[in-house]
Scaffold this motif. Structure first.
Motif, PDB file in Angstrom:
ATOM      1  N   PRO A 116      40.254  40.605  44.442  1.00 41.19           N
ATOM      2  CA  PRO A 116      40.128  39.233  44.004  1.00 41.19           C
ATOM      3  C   PRO A 116      38.994  38.543  44.436  1.00 41.19           C
ATOM      4  CG  PRO A 116      41.918  39.740  45.657  1.00 41.19           C
ATOM      5  CD  PRO A 116      41.460  40.824  45.351  1.00 41.19           C
ATOM      6  N   THR A 117      38.271  39.088  45.624  1.00 46.81           N
ATOM      7  CA  THR A 117      37.125  38.648  45.961  1.00 46.81           C
ATOM      8  C   THR A 117      35.821  38.875  45.331  1.00 46.81           C
ATOM      9  OG1 THR A 117      36.855  40.290  47.572  1.00 46.81           O
ATOM     10  CG2 THR A 117      38.126  38.145  48.313  1.00 46.81           C
ATOM     11  N   LEU A 118      35.884  39.832  44.397  1.00 48.56           N
ATOM     12  CA  LEU A 118      34.687  40.352  43.524  1.00 48.56           C
ATOM     13  C   LEU A 118      34.773  39.682  42.229  1.00 48.56           C
ATOM     14  CD1 LEU A 118      34.672  44.340  44.494  1.00 48.56           C
ATOM     15  CD2 LEU A 118      33.485  42.231  45.554  1.00 48.56           C
ATOM     16  N   ASN A 119      33.659  39.573  41.398  1.00 50.36           N
ATOM     17  CA  ASN A 119      33.538  39.021  40.420  1.00 50.36           C
ATOM     18  C   ASN A 119      33.798  40.075  39.298  1.00 50.36           C
ATOM     19  OD1 ASN A 119      31.043  40.313  39.609  1.00 50.36           O
ATOM     20  ND2 ASN A 119      30.157  38.355  40.319  1.00 50.36           N
ATOM     21  N   GLN A 159      40.255  33.542  37.794  1.00 52.10           N
ATOM     22  CA  GLN A 159      39.431  32.711  36.486  1.00 52.10           C
ATOM     23  C   GLN A 159      39.579  33.380  35.331  1.00 52.10           C
ATOM     24  OE1 GLN A 159      35.614  32.609  38.654  1.00 52.10           O
ATOM     25  NE2 GLN A 159      35.739  30.360  38.910  1.00 52.10           N
ATOM     26  N   LEU A 160      40.290  34.417  35.221  1.00 55.53           N
ATOM     27  CA  LEU A 160      40.313  34.973  34.035  1.00 55.53           C
ATOM     28  C   LEU A 160      41.827  35.237  33.668  1.00 55.53           C
ATOM     29  CD1 LEU A 160      38.131  38.200  34.770  1.00 55.53           C
ATOM     30  CD2 LEU A 160      37.464  36.154  33.605  1.00 55.53           C
ATOM     31  N   SER A 161      42.128  35.399  32.430  1.00 56.10           N
ATOM     32  CA  SER A 161      43.315  35.562  31.832  1.00 56.10           C
ATOM     33  C   SER A 161      43.994  37.061  31.946  1.00 56.10           C
ATOM     34  CB  SER A 161      43.651  35.367  30.403  1.00 56.10           C
ATOM     35  OG  SER A 161      42.704  36.365  29.513  1.00 56.10           O
ATOM     36  N   GLN A 164      41.998  39.146  29.849  1.00 54.47           N
ATOM     37  CA  GLN A 164      40.667  39.508  30.272  1.00 54.47           C
ATOM     38  C   GLN A 164      40.391  40.317  31.475  1.00 54.47           C
ATOM     39  OE1 GLN A 164      39.726  35.244  30.587  1.00 54.47           O
ATOM     40  NE2 GLN A 164      38.666  35.061  28.687  1.00 54.47           N
ATOM     41  N   GLN A 165      41.728  40.189  32.674  1.00 62.60           N
ATOM     42  CA  GLN A 165      41.555  41.100  33.510  1.00 62.60           C
ATOM     43  C   GLN A 165      41.858  42.532  33.270  1.00 62.60           C
ATOM     44  OE1 GLN A 165      43.777  39.626  37.237  1.00 62.60           O
ATOM     45  NE2 GLN A 165      44.276  37.946  36.058  1.00 62.60           N
ATOM     46  N   GLN A 166      42.462  42.820  32.057  1.00 61.34           N
ATOM     47  CA  GLN A 166      42.762  44.034  31.715  1.00 61.34           C
ATOM     48  C   GLN A 166      41.536  44.577  31.061  1.00 61.34           C
ATOM     49  OE1 GLN A 166      44.173  46.758  32.819  1.00 61.34           O
ATOM     50  NE2 GLN A 166      45.935  46.955  31.881  1.00 61.34           N
ATOM     51  N   ARG A 167      40.737  43.946  30.373  1.00 63.79           N
ATOM     52  CA  ARG A 167      39.395  44.224  29.820  1.00 63.79           C
ATOM     53  C   ARG A 167      38.686  44.534  30.940  1.00 63.79           C
ATOM     54  NH1 ARG A 167      37.341  39.755  25.441  1.00 63.79           N
ATOM     55  NH2 ARG A 167      39.601  38.763  24.796  1.00 63.79           N
ATOM     56  N   VAL A 168      38.466  44.001  31.944  1.00 63.22           N
ATOM     57  CA  VAL A 168      37.671  44.424  33.220  1.00 63.22           C
ATOM     58  C   VAL A 168      38.097  45.813  33.508  1.00 63.22           C
ATOM     59  CG1 VAL A 168      37.077  43.785  35.596  1.00 63.22           C
ATOM     60  CG2 VAL A 168      37.353  41.977  33.899  1.00 63.22           C
ATOM     61  N   ALA A 169      39.552  45.936  33.773  1.00 60.69           N
ATOM     62  CA  ALA A 169      39.871  47.121  34.222  1.00 60.69           C
ATOM     63  C   ALA A 169      39.615  48.319  33.089  1.00 60.69           C
ATOM     64  CB  ALA A 169      41.460  47.318  34.244  1.00 60.69           C
ATOM     65  N   VAL A 170      39.588  48.009  31.963  1.00 61.43           N
ATOM     66  CA  VAL A 170      39.046  48.918  30.935  1.00 61.43           C
ATOM     67  C   VAL A 170      37.425  49.510  30.952  1.00 61.43           C
ATOM     68  CG1 VAL A 170      38.780  49.359  28.482  1.00 61.43           C
ATOM     69  CG2 VAL A 170      40.979  48.496  29.144  1.00 61.43           C
ATOM     70  N   ALA A 171      36.748  48.111  30.998  1.00 68.12           N
ATOM     71  CA  ALA A 171      35.366  48.359  31.341  1.00 68.12           C
ATOM     72  C   ALA A 171      35.060  49.215  32.438  1.00 68.12           C
ATOM     73  CB  ALA A 171      34.752  47.173  31.347  1.00 68.12           C
ATOM     74  N   ARG A 172      35.690  49.053  33.651  1.00 67.92           N
ATOM     75  CA  ARG A 172      35.706  49.727  34.881  1.00 67.92           C
ATOM     76  C   ARG A 172      35.751  51.300  34.688  1.00 67.92           C
ATOM     77  NH1 ARG A 172      39.736  47.913  39.382  1.00 67.92           N
ATOM     78  NH2 ARG A 172      41.163  48.988  37.919  1.00 67.92           N
TER      79      ARG A 172
END
Length: 263
Positions: A116-119, A159-161, A164-172
């Protein structure tokens, strides 16, 4: 996840002899001992094709998540062997197994597991930062563009839906270019629209980038994005389907449910 049956383009397929990204032989996972011993996996043999999208389905308690966890080196096996590429991973010591998972495997879970503390960008590059590896900037930019996060990289998870959070997880998972990505109900916490977007990104990663994906799901629509569906029951692979549609998967699941009620 509530979904409506939809169609979508797919370029991948089961044609030809594909290389094997992961495989298991005689895989047994048992819990307990003596009369209380239960086999969650009961002698599974399976090959996961490289550069293909494989879905694993089955009723609750069928062993689908256990199979994924054993293939990914997240759980030990009672009997049998598991290979990543040509390398056997059964019996590896914890330190080597941790390094192998970090360097060669990607994960996407139902819970987004973001810090949570990382963008968003920091969450995407975190596994590589931990490993002391600099990201390939051109590849990272391509991944970010593919999952539609270019305008959200400075946002923190709150700050993400959810989508969008799962998109971050996919990108990771994609950013480190792993040999194989495992997803455990990756759209389970998303609504139908966000879930379809995430599944579309996974499908694109296979078609455009040659990524290998194994996904556990209970959702016929999610399974229809795969090239191949494996069906588990009572710890065994009992059927498979290539180039599935959501309707075909749903019909097959109804068949299994009917057999279960009559057995």
């Amino acid at each position: 996840m509530t979904t409506a049956l939809t169609t979508h383009p797919r370029q991948g397929g089961a044609g030809g002899q594909a290389a094997v990204a992961a495989r298991a032989r005689g895989l047994v996972k048992a819990y307990g001992s003596g009369e209380t011993r239960v086999r969650a996996l009961d002698g599974v043999d399976v090959d996961i094709a490289k550069g293909r999208f494989t879905a694993i389905m089955g009723p609750s308690g069928s062993g689908k998540s256990t199979l994924m966890h054993c293939l990914a080196g997240l759980d030990t096996v009672s009997e049998g062997r598991v290979y990543l590429g040509e390398d056997e991973i059964t019996g590896l010591r914890d330190k080597r197994l941790t390094r192998l998972r970090r360097d060669r495997i990607g994960f996407i879970f139902q819970a987004f597991n973001l810090i949570p503390t990382l963008n968003a960008l920091e969450n995407i590059t975190l596994p590589m930062d931990i490993a002391g590896r600099a990201p390939d900037r051109a590849w990272l930019d391509q991944v970010v563009e593919t999952v539609g996060l270019a305008g959200r990289l400075k946002h923190r998870p709150n700050q993400l839906s959810g989508g969008q959070q799962q998109r971050v997880a996919v990108a990771r998972a994609l950013a480190a270019r792993p040999e194989i990505i495992f997803g455990d109900e990756p759209t389970g916490n998303l609504d139908s629209r966000a879930g379809a977007e995430v599944l579309g990104f996974l499908r694109t990663s296979v078609d455009r980038f040659g990524q290998t994906i194994v996904m556990v799901t209970h959702d016929p629509v999610a399974a229809s994005y795969a090239d191949r569906v494996l069906y588990l029951a009572d710890g065994r692979i009992v059927d498979e389907m290539y180039e599935p549609t959501a309707e075909q998967v749903l019909d097959r699941m109804k068949d299994f449910d009917a057999r279960g009620r009559t057995s």
